[in-house]
Design a protein around this motif. Structure first.
Motif, PDB file in Angstrom:
ATOM      1  N   GLN B  57       0.897  -1.322   0.021  1.00 24.60           N
ATOM      2  CA  GLN B  57      -0.113  -0.073   0.039  1.00 24.60           C
ATOM      3  C   GLN B  57       1.025   1.174  -0.068  1.00 24.60           C
ATOM      4  O   GLN B  57       0.350   2.465   0.170  1.00 24.60           O
ATOM      5  N   MET B  58       2.092   1.186  -0.196  1.00 25.89           N
ATOM      6  CA  MET B  58       3.187   2.179  -0.246  1.00 25.89           C
ATOM      7  C   MET B  58       2.883   2.914  -1.824  1.00 25.89           C
ATOM      8  O   MET B  58       3.293   2.254  -2.870  1.00 25.89           O
ATOM      9  N   PRO B  59       2.563   4.069  -1.999  1.00 27.31           N
ATOM     10  CA  PRO B  59       2.194   4.835  -3.166  1.00 27.31           C
ATOM     11  C   PRO B  59       3.475   4.523  -4.167  1.00 27.31           C
ATOM     12  O   PRO B  59       3.403   4.374  -5.476  1.00 27.31           O
ATOM     13  N   TYR B  60       4.829   4.759  -3.599  1.00 30.91           N
ATOM     14  CA  TYR B  60       5.803   4.617  -4.671  1.00 30.91           C
ATOM     15  C   TYR B  60       6.153   3.359  -5.221  1.00 30.91           C
ATOM     16  O   TYR B  60       6.386   3.143  -6.201  1.00 30.91           O
ATOM     17  N   PHE B  61       5.908   2.181  -4.072  1.00 27.76           N
ATOM     18  CA  PHE B  61       5.945   0.986  -4.898  1.00 27.76           C
ATOM     19  C   PHE B  61       4.732   0.469  -5.502  1.00 27.76           C
ATOM     20  O   PHE B  61       4.782  -0.557  -6.275  1.00 27.76           O
ATOM     21  N   LEU B  62       3.839   1.369  -5.537  1.00 25.42           N
ATOM     22  CA  LEU B  62       2.680   0.985  -6.594  1.00 25.42           C
ATOM     23  C   LEU B  62       3.072   1.610  -8.070  1.00 25.42           C
ATOM     24  O   LEU B  62       2.666   1.101  -8.957  1.00 25.42           O
ATOM     25  N   LYS B  63       3.906   2.727  -7.691  1.00 23.86           N
ATOM     26  CA  LYS B  63       4.263   3.215  -9.024  1.00 23.86           C
ATOM     27  C   LYS B  63       5.447   2.609  -9.841  1.00 23.86           C
ATOM     28  O   LYS B  63       5.415   2.209 -11.021  1.00 23.86           O
ATOM     29  N   GLU B  64       6.250   2.200  -8.899  1.00 21.04           N
ATOM     30  CA  GLU B  64       7.579   1.473  -9.282  1.00 21.04           C
ATOM     31  C   GLU B  64       7.289   0.000  -8.528  1.00 21.04           C
ATOM     32  O   GLU B  64       7.931  -0.188  -7.393  1.00 21.04           O
ATOM     33  N   LEU B  65       6.820  -0.934  -9.380  1.00 21.13           N
ATOM     34  CA  LEU B  65       6.470  -2.185  -8.635  1.00 21.13           C
ATOM     35  C   LEU B  65       7.757  -3.103  -8.489  1.00 21.13           C
ATOM     36  O   LEU B  65       8.756  -2.873  -9.160  1.00 21.13           O
ATOM     37  N   PRO B  66       7.572  -3.586  -7.089  1.00 24.05           N
ATOM     38  CA  PRO B  66       8.822  -4.432  -6.795  1.00 24.05           C
ATOM     39  C   PRO B  66       9.196  -5.804  -7.612  1.00 24.05           C
ATOM     40  O   PRO B  66       8.919  -6.766  -7.010  1.00 24.05           O
ATOM     41  N   ILE B  67       9.382  -5.459  -8.862  1.00 30.52           N
ATOM     42  CA  ILE B  67       9.444  -6.813  -9.783  1.00 30.52           C
ATOM     43  C   ILE B  67      10.580  -6.642 -10.554  1.00 30.52           C
ATOM     44  O   ILE B  67      11.407  -5.650 -10.587  1.00 30.52           O
ATOM     45  N   ILE B  68      11.053  -7.609 -11.046  1.00 24.04           N
ATOM     46  CA  ILE B  68      12.186  -7.856 -12.183  1.00 24.04           C
ATOM     47  C   ILE B  68      11.814  -7.474 -13.397  1.00 24.04           C
ATOM     48  O   ILE B  68      10.914  -8.075 -13.939  1.00 24.04           O
ATOM     49  N   ASP B  69      12.379  -6.169 -14.172  1.00 23.67           N
ATOM     50  CA  ASP B  69      11.818  -5.797 -15.522  1.00 23.67           C
ATOM     51  C   ASP B  69      13.151  -5.919 -16.257  1.00 23.67           C
ATOM     52  O   ASP B  69      14.193  -6.069 -15.932  1.00 23.67           O
ATOM     53  N   TRP B  70      13.018  -5.354 -17.457  1.00 23.13           N
ATOM     54  CA  TRP B  70      13.771  -5.145 -18.323  1.00 23.13           C
ATOM     55  C   TRP B  70      15.189  -4.256 -17.987  1.00 23.13           C
ATOM     56  O   TRP B  70      16.281  -4.632 -17.766  1.00 23.13           O
ATOM     57  N   GLN B  71      14.840  -2.982 -17.144  1.00 18.43           N
ATOM     58  CA  GLN B  71      15.907  -2.345 -16.510  1.00 18.43           C
ATOM     59  C   GLN B  71      17.043  -3.037 -15.505  1.00 18.43           C
ATOM     60  O   GLN B  71      18.119  -2.909 -15.484  1.00 18.43           O
ATOM     61  N   TRP B  72      16.017  -3.924 -14.820  1.00 21.78           N
ATOM     62  CA  TRP B  72      16.811  -4.746 -13.751  1.00 21.78           C
ATOM     63  C   TRP B  72      17.837  -5.512 -14.187  1.00 21.78           C
ATOM     64  O   TRP B  72      18.924  -5.707 -13.751  1.00 21.78           O
ATOM     65  N   MET B  73      17.335  -6.271 -15.236  1.00 21.59           N
ATOM     66  CA  MET B  73      18.238  -7.324 -16.072  1.00 21.59           C
ATOM     67  C   MET B  73      19.284  -6.270 -16.620  1.00 21.59           C
ATOM     68  O   MET B  73      20.361  -7.007 -16.915  1.00 21.59           O
ATOM     69  N   PHE B  74      19.083  -5.264 -17.132  1.00 20.66           N
ATOM     70  CA  PHE B  74      19.870  -4.278 -17.893  1.00 20.66           C
ATOM     71  C   PHE B  74      21.137  -4.134 -16.793  1.00 20.66           C
ATOM     72  O   PHE B  74      22.651  -4.109 -17.249  1.00 20.66           O
ATOM     73  N   VAL B  75      20.913  -3.598 -15.620  1.00 15.14           N
ATOM     74  CA  VAL B  75      21.822  -3.504 -14.606  1.00 15.14           C
ATOM     75  C   VAL B  75      22.718  -4.632 -14.241  1.00 15.14           C
ATOM     76  O   VAL B  75      23.945  -4.517 -13.971  1.00 15.14           O
TER      77      VAL B  75
END
Lengths: 175, 174
Positions: B57-75
């Motif tokens: 229920q934290m707004p920032y984690f709703l905006k940027e979901l705690p998941i592995i995405d393209w950028q996560w793999m890029f890093v």
């Protein structure tokens, strides 16, 4: 899944080039901030000059879409200055910290842990920031050609000429 | 210490090739380079392991979901790419304190580590407030001629130059 693989492959290529260009190192990052060694500026500006031609070409041909971040003065200026302060202390940026670890500079681990804490802190502060700093001077997703009211193909050559002159000056000064 | 070459490339060449890689990424995957959102998602993943209801229920984690995405793999890829490039060229060096730091502040590890930690915390807070770091704003933003990219880049350098001057003093040039 394909997207994740693209991400990984793109990251590997970029990490390889960052290491080859010697831009991952603390000494190079601080060297630029101390105006002694412009390696990272040369690297970044070269990437930007090549990238802007390609990306606007793709955009004009309808093969890609731009993804412009909004120009919110409060967020970009205050956040940018705070980032700069942290960057000067750490000597790595978020992307290069992982690369620095990849070439064995493991003081970056402490920076990475710090950055995770900073991200967690920001998540706590976000509702407050959204109501304050992020409302100061929001100009939306504007670009330089839009502001000046000219074609991007007028601006891009100017950037390239300016960049090349700057490079020549760096080489002359041995920076 | 003498400057060894160790298979380094001209920064102009490596930078220009990175520009090509980023064009390819936008073309093929529709993705622009960035790195700092990954730290938000990762922090969210750690917090989720501790208290999933709070994160949900934290707004920032709703905006940027705690998941592995393209950028996560890029890093993650940046780490692997740098590891490959450094180990194959003999420039990999296990180092706890950077040369420049050691020359100025000595070899004491905890001072450097504490500074790196504090710098990382401050830096990431700022990057998230600015909505990007030198990758997202500096590279991807400037490439697209975004006003936010150029302003952010100037602010990054101004903040960094002030700190560098405070840490190392000004004046002496090689």
């Amino acid at each position: 899944m394909t997207t994740l693989i693209y991400g990984l492959v793109t990251g590997i290529l970029f990490g390889f080039l960052l290491q080859k260009g010697r831009v991952l190192r603390y000494d190079k990052q601080l060297g630029a901030l101390r105006l002694m060694d412009m390696t990272i500026v040369k690297f970044m500006l070269s990437a930007v000059l090549v990238g802007m031609v390609g990306i606007y070409l793709l955009n004009d041909l309808g093969l890609a879409k731009l993804s412009i971040k909004p120009m919110i003065f409060g967020g970009v200026v205050v956040g940018g200055l705070i980032f700069g302060i942290g960057w000067g202390l750490l000597g790595y940026c978020p992307g290069t910290s992982l690369g620095a670890l990849g070439e064995g500079r493991w003081d970056s681990v402490w920076g990475i842990v710090g950055m995770l804490c900073g991200a967690a802190l920001y998540a706590e502060a976000f509702p407050t920031m959204k109501a304050t700093v992020l409302t100061w001077g929001d100009f939306g997703k504007i670009t330089l050609p839009r502001i000046l009211g000219v074609s991007h193909w007028f601006i891009i050559p100017l950037f390239i000429i300016g960049g090349l002159l700057l490079f020549r000056w760096f080489e002359k000064k041995g920076l | 210490m003498k400057e060894r070459n160790e298979g380094g490339w001209s920064p102009y060449l490596a930078g220009a090739l990175s520009g090509l890689v980023s064009i390819g990424s936008v073309w093929i995957a529709g993705k622009y380079f960035g790195a700092s959102t990954t730290f938000v998602r990762s922090a969210g993943m750690v917090e989720k392991a501790v208290d999933p209801e709070r994160v949900a229920q934290m707004p920032y984690f709703l905006k940027e979901l705690p998941i592995i995405d393209w950028q996560w793999m890029f890093v993650v890829g940046i780490f692997i790419g740098a590891l490959i490039a450094s180990t194959t060229s003999g420039s990999f060096r296990w180092q706890a304190v950077p040369d420049m730091w050691e020359e100025r502040f000595g070899p004491v590890r905890w001072k450097r580590w504490l500074t790196a930690f504090v710098g990382g915390t401050i830096g990431m807070f700022g990057a998230r407030l600015a909505d990007g770091c030198p990758s997202g704003h500096g590279l991807s933003g400037s490439m697209q001629l975004a006003a936010s990219g150029f302003v952010a880049l100037v602010c990054f350098f101004v903040g960094g130059m002030i700190v560098a001057r405070l840490l190392y003093g000004g004046g002496e040039r090689p």
